[in-house]
Design a protein around this motif. Structure first.
Motif, mmCIF file in Angstrom:
data_model
loop_
_atom_site.group_PDB
_atom_site.id
_atom_site.type_symbol
_atom_site.label_atom_id
_atom_site.label_comp_id
_atom_site.label_asym_id
_atom_site.label_seq_id
_atom_site.Cartn_x
_atom_site.Cartn_y
_atom_site.Cartn_z
ATOM 1 N N PRO A 88 -59.417 -7.025 85.356
ATOM 2 C CA PRO A 88 -58.992 -6.141 84.265
ATOM 3 C C PRO A 88 -60.214 -5.457 83.647
ATOM 4 O O PRO A 88 -61.353 -5.842 83.902
ATOM 5 N N PRO A 89 -60.015 -4.412 82.835
ATOM 6 C CA PRO A 89 -61.147 -3.742 82.179
ATOM 7 C C PRO A 89 -61.991 -4.717 81.370
ATOM 8 O O PRO A 89 -61.516 -5.762 80.908
ATOM 9 N N ALA A 90 -63.263 -4.385 81.197
ATOM 10 C CA ALA A 90 -64.203 -5.256 80.481
ATOM 11 C C ALA A 90 -63.762 -5.466 79.036
ATOM 12 O O ALA A 90 -63.181 -4.581 78.398
ATOM 13 N N ARG A 91 -64.063 -6.660 78.511
ATOM 14 C CA ARG A 91 -63.703 -6.978 77.131
ATOM 15 C C ARG A 91 -64.415 -6.046 76.154
ATOM 16 O O ARG A 91 -65.471 -5.497 76.459
ATOM 17 N N THR A 92 -63.849 -5.916 74.971
ATOM 18 C CA THR A 92 -64.396 -5.019 73.952
ATOM 19 C C THR A 92 -65.714 -5.555 73.406
ATOM 20 O O THR A 92 -65.788 -6.720 72.994
ATOM 21 N N PRO A 93 -66.794 -4.757 73.413
ATOM 22 C CA PRO A 93 -68.075 -5.218 72.853
ATOM 23 C C PRO A 93 -67.957 -5.458 71.339
ATOM 24 O O PRO A 93 -67.079 -4.914 70.659
#
Length: 500
Positions: A88-93
């Motif tokens: 899945p897309p990278a976690r939110t910074p």
């Protein structure tokens, strides 16, 4: 990749001799002439395979190493790409304000509605979306890396296609006079080249009859003599099947069971009859003369080895539209408007049959001398269709008629479809890698003293991309921010993003 680039450079370097030296598969006569002119290095060059560079073991070694290296580059990249697609897309910074583009503002929606609006907007822009608690992460542009892999994979496939084609291809040429036929058999070719893995059984069985050849030329003042129509009306029989009518034109080959038949040349074939002093017909039929200029001044020889008591040979020119002026005999138009033959006669003792092949386009004059009149003059004459000439030794030559001949190239390129397909895929892959913009966007909703507050940020994963600021602002607006405050950061990607 570094190894592949070095091998690609090496392949270009080892191909240079093939451009500078004549190559035996395409110009065997030029190779012989070059070796005679350079005897000091001819044997060395022959031992190194420099007269057949593209078929030499060392060229094949570099070629195969390049293929293996490319595959070694591509396979790991495919595995990495497939893993990234499944994730899945990278976690939110944590710090969206440190991304290259970011925006913040107070939303008019509830936290859940704001995240829902942002998620819907991202999906409409064809992002892959991941929602985690108070944030949404999104990413698009996976086709860029797919295009990059496709380009390199296509290059490897192209090398395979070229190798396949080089090993199994064949190309032959044959000259056919109107009214004659040709069967796709090795013994009927005038010139034939093939790959190392070719076998005669690979030849498709078919027969072509050339019923007529039509040639038309411009007769007006502008571009006079320019070609207008070249057509070969033929019949084609597949194996033992019934003949079918067909036509072959320039740049419009006939395809027979996957084999291409191209029209690549044409000319004139005078029909002559040679009678020896005993009254026997020593030769009768059409003789192919080779064009020497744009007006089809054609050179040829007529051989009568069965003439008795002496061998007879004729050497001369066929002029389609003949005139004789201060420049001598010449043709002034390519069509046969006033055809004539201009001939010299050679004679000598009968020759022994040796079985050694001899060119039909040149006369071997060893042991021959020019025929002379009783007064000692060399016998030369001009003759038009329908005329006959009696020679001093009691023989004769009659110019019965003329026909056209056509030169056909028969070829099969079994790997060509793979090469063409690979080139198309490589272009498609290059376009994907150039125009697809991989981009990541994040949005987070946090509770603030004035209500839910939206933080949005974005990151481009490729240089020279545009529109990142607009996407970040649009994402914030979709989350209910009416007046987003844009922020920019020129620093490197945050540590959290690198970890992601």
């Amino acid at each position: 990749m570094r190894t592949a680039l070095l091998l690609l450079l090496a392949l270009a370097l080892v191909a240079i001799p093939g451009s500078l030296l004549p190559q035996r598969p395409v110009a065997p006569i030029r190779v012989s002439d070059w070796k005679e002119a350079n005897p000091a290095v001819a044997d060395l060059y022959e031992a190194l395979g420099l007269f057949d560079v593209y078929g030499s073991p060392w060229f094949a070694a570099v070629y195969l190493l390049l293929t293996v290296s490319l595959i070694g580059c591509i396979v790991p990249r495919i595995a990495v790409y497939l893993r990234s697609v499944r994730q899945p897309p990278a976690r939110t910074p944590k710090r969206l304000d440190r991304l290259p583009a970011s925006a913040t503002g107070t939303t008019t929606l509830s936290a859940d509605a704001a995240l829902g609006g942002a998620e819907e907007w991202l999906r409409s822009k064809r992002f892959r979306v991941r929602r985690d608690g108070d944030s949404v992460a999104a990413e698009r542009g996976y086709l860029r890396e797919f295009g990059n892999i496709l380009f390199h994979l296509s290059f490897a496939l192209m090398l395979v296609g070229v190798a396949w084609n080089t090993m199994l291809h064949y190309k032959g040429e044959v000259v056919i006079v109107e009214g004659q036929a040709f069967s796709n058999n090795l013994t009927q070719y005038d010139d034939f080249t093939a790959g190392a893995a070719f076998r005669p059984a690979n030849l498709q069985p078919f027969t072509i009859w050339v019923d007529s050849f039509i040639a038309k030329f411009e007769t007006g003042d502008v571009q006079r003599g320019a070609a207008r129509v070249f057509e070969a009306n033929v019949r084609i029989a597949h194996g033992a099947g019934e003949p079918e009518q067909a036509m072959i034109e320039v740049n419009h080959p006939l395809v027979v069971d996957g084999t291409q038949v191209h029209l690549i040349g044409h000319g004139y074939a005078p029909v002559v009859t040679v009678t020896d002093p005993n009254g026997d017909v020593a030769f009768s039929g059409p003789v192919v003369f080779l064009p020497q200029d744009g007006n089809f001044t054609s050179l040829g020889v007529i051989k009568a080895p069965d003439a008795r008591p002496n061998y007879l040979g004729f050497e001369g020119f066929f002029l389609p539209t003949a005139i004789v002026d201060e420049q001598g005999p010449r043709s002034v138009f390519p069509d046969a408007l006033a055809p004539e033959l201009f001939v010299n006669v050679w004679t000598g003792p009968p020759r022994d049959e040796t079985g050694r092949p001899e060119s039909v386009y040149s006369l071997t004059k060893d042991g021959l001398e020019q025929m002379r009149t009783p007064e000692g003059n060399v016998v030369t004459f001009r003759i038009a269709p329908g005329q006959a000439i009696d020679l001093p030794d009691g023989s004769s030559l009659s110019f019965d008629d003329w026909r056209r001949w056509t030169k056909l190239q028969v070829s099969d390129e079994p790997g060509l479809w793979l090469v063409i397909t690979s080139v198309g895929l490589a272009v498609a892959g290059m376009l994907l890698s150039l125009y697809i913009r991989p981009r990541r966007l994040w949005v987070r909703v946090v509770e603030g003293p004035d209500g839910p507050r939206v933080e949005a940020g974005g990151l481009d994963r490729a240089d020279s991309s545009t529109g990142l600021d607009e996407d970040v602002t649009g994402l914030a607006a979709a989350a209910g921010v009416l007046d987003a405050t844009e922020q920019h950061c020129d620093a490197a990607v945050v540590d959290e993003e690198e970890d992601a």
